[in-house]
Design a protein around this motif. Structure first.
Motif, PDB file in Angstrom:
ATOM      1  N   ARG A  37     -28.879 -13.181  -6.647  1.00 56.69           N
ATOM      2  CA  ARG A  37     -27.667 -11.830  -6.948  1.00 56.69           C
ATOM      3  C   ARG A  37     -27.603 -11.594  -8.336  1.00 56.69           C
ATOM      4  N   GLU A  38     -27.279 -10.324  -8.600  1.00 58.53           N
ATOM      5  CA  GLU A  38     -27.049  -9.920  -9.845  1.00 58.53           C
ATOM      6  C   GLU A  38     -25.598  -9.981 -10.305  1.00 58.53           C
ATOM      7  N   GLU A  39     -25.423 -10.448 -11.477  1.00 56.64           N
ATOM      8  CA  GLU A  39     -24.045 -10.699 -12.117  1.00 56.64           C
ATOM      9  C   GLU A  39     -23.902 -10.154 -13.600  1.00 56.64           C
ATOM     10  N   ASP A  40     -23.276  -9.082 -13.652  1.00 54.82           N
ATOM     11  CA  ASP A  40     -23.279  -8.620 -15.112  1.00 54.82           C
ATOM     12  C   ASP A  40     -24.729  -8.683 -15.894  1.00 54.82           C
ATOM     13  N   GLY A  41     -25.603  -8.326 -15.051  1.00 55.68           N
ATOM     14  CA  GLY A  41     -26.952  -7.976 -15.372  1.00 55.68           C
ATOM     15  C   GLY A  41     -27.850  -9.346 -15.518  1.00 55.68           C
ATOM     16  N   GLU A  42     -27.447 -10.345 -14.873  1.00 54.91           N
ATOM     17  CA  GLU A  42     -27.978 -11.724 -15.150  1.00 54.91           C
ATOM     18  C   GLU A  42     -28.327 -11.957 -13.635  1.00 54.91           C
ATOM     19  N   LEU A  43     -29.623 -12.561 -13.532  1.00 52.71           N
ATOM     20  CA  LEU A  43     -30.115 -13.032 -12.291  1.00 52.71           C
ATOM     21  C   LEU A  43     -29.367 -14.451 -11.939  1.00 52.71           C
ATOM     22  N   ILE A  44     -28.946 -14.475 -10.814  1.00 53.09           N
ATOM     23  CA  ILE A  44     -28.195 -15.800 -10.437  1.00 53.09           C
ATOM     24  C   ILE A  44     -28.662 -16.276  -9.228  1.00 53.09           C
ATOM     25  N   LEU A  45     -29.195 -17.425  -9.086  1.00 45.13           N
ATOM     26  CA  LEU A  45     -29.694 -18.517  -7.936  1.00 45.13           C
ATOM     27  C   LEU A  45     -28.631 -19.066  -7.510  1.00 45.13           C
ATOM     28  N   GLU A  46     -28.525 -19.099  -6.142  1.00 44.31           N
ATOM     29  CA  GLU A  46     -27.634 -20.130  -5.506  1.00 44.31           C
ATOM     30  C   GLU A  46     -27.948 -20.594  -4.147  1.00 44.31           C
ATOM     31  N   GLY A  47     -27.644 -21.893  -3.917  1.00 36.42           N
ATOM     32  CA  GLY A  47     -27.981 -22.640  -2.649  1.00 36.42           C
ATOM     33  C   GLY A  47     -27.621 -24.243  -2.818  1.00 36.42           C
TER      34      GLY A  47
END
Length: 306
Positions: free
Chosen positions: A42-52
């Protein structure tokens, strides 16, 4: 796209191009296709975030302390509620003595009867237990009291609240790529109600060759996991004691699996090579010293003549 959007943090000082991490992520998710370990982005404040989910293997050598009582009030059953549950299903006086009088002073035993520490399998199953917690029968209470003294099926001494997870057994926590090593450790300890503070533990990436690289406080374990690849037969993340863990470089790891006689022969050869280098350096600096002294003597003679 700005420069900040084109990179993903590996640690506080290093960044990896976003295109590279997405390429590695495709391989990672392909490996885990059809499993719960695929990572989302997902994108958050222009930053790519991975989650899992992130697998972490227990590598502890000493016991840890588990909380005897859960601080979550949703899991606490009052003394009167327990007494009503039991009296409604049985007239057994021994059960009444176990739970105590409903209106009396419960002291510290009120917490003893509530299912505080449950068998932890996943966040999802944990939430299912929460939803069912208001409808406990006497049999359910007995089962929960039993499960409270186990963790992933391994039982511990509930009187001393001491437990040592089986070495190499695996658990997992749900994290994202912006969580540092310290935050992941805190999450893992909180999940299993461990009283020890996170500073007592460290995370290591352990390679099948024997190489061990410590994950520093400013690193992001989920990003490191993706960089090392999805196959845990090749590399695993271990939690160990901070004072017992030791880093092993790739060069050293190459020799770990050799037999002792072979390693002894390597040591002998290294000592011989070291002595040759010492002799060579001694001769070199002796020659330089002689040259410098000779030039100084020649300069003194010239000054005397003048």
């Amino acid at each position: 796209m700005s420069e900040h959007q084109m990179y993903v943090k590996l640690n506080e000082e290093k960044f990896i191009p976003k295109s590279d991490i997405l390429s590695l992520l495709r391989t990672y998710n392909c490996y885990h296709e059809g499993k719960n370990f695929q990572l989302r982005t997902r994108e958050e404040d222009g930053e790519l975030i991975l989650e899992g989910l992130l697998n972490i293997y227990w590598g502890l050598r000493r016991p840890i302390r588990l909380q005897m009582y859960d601080d979550n009030e949703r899991f606490r059953l009052s003394r009167s509620a327990v007494a009503k549950q039991l009296s409604a299903e049985s007239n057994n006086n021994s059960l009444d003595r176990e739970t105590g009088p409903a209106g009396g002073d419960t002291g510290g035993q009120e917490e003893e009867d509530s299912p505080q520490l449950l068998r932890t399998r996943s966040d999802a199953s944990f939430m299912r237990v929460q939803r069912r917690s208001n409808t406990h029968t006497a049999r359910d209470l007995q089962r929960l009291r039993t499960h409270r003294f186990s963790i992933n099926g391994h039982f511990y001494n509930h009187k001393t609240s001491v437990f040592t997870p089986a070495y190499g057994s695996v658990t997992n926590v749900r994290v994202n790529s912006s969580m540092t090593t310290g935050q992941v450790l805190n999450l893992l300890l909180h999940k299993f109600r461990v009283e020890n503070i996170s500073e007592e533990f460290v995370l290591y990436m352990v390679h099948e060759s024997g190489e061990r690289a410590r994950l520093r406080d400013g690193e992001y374990p989920l990003v490191t996991r993706v960089l090392y690849g999805p196959c845990e037969k090749i590399s695993k993340i271990f939690i160990t004691e901070a004072d017992l863990g030791e880093e092993v470089t790739y060069d050293v790891a190459q020799y770990i699996k050799f037999e002792i006689p072979v390693l002894d022969s390597f040591v002998v050869k290294l000592k011989e090579e070291e002595e040759r280098e010492i002799t060579k350096l001694t001769k070199k600096y002796s020659a330089l010293k002689s040259t410098i002294l000779h030039q100084l003597e020649g300069r003194d003679l010239t000054s005397d003549r003048v």
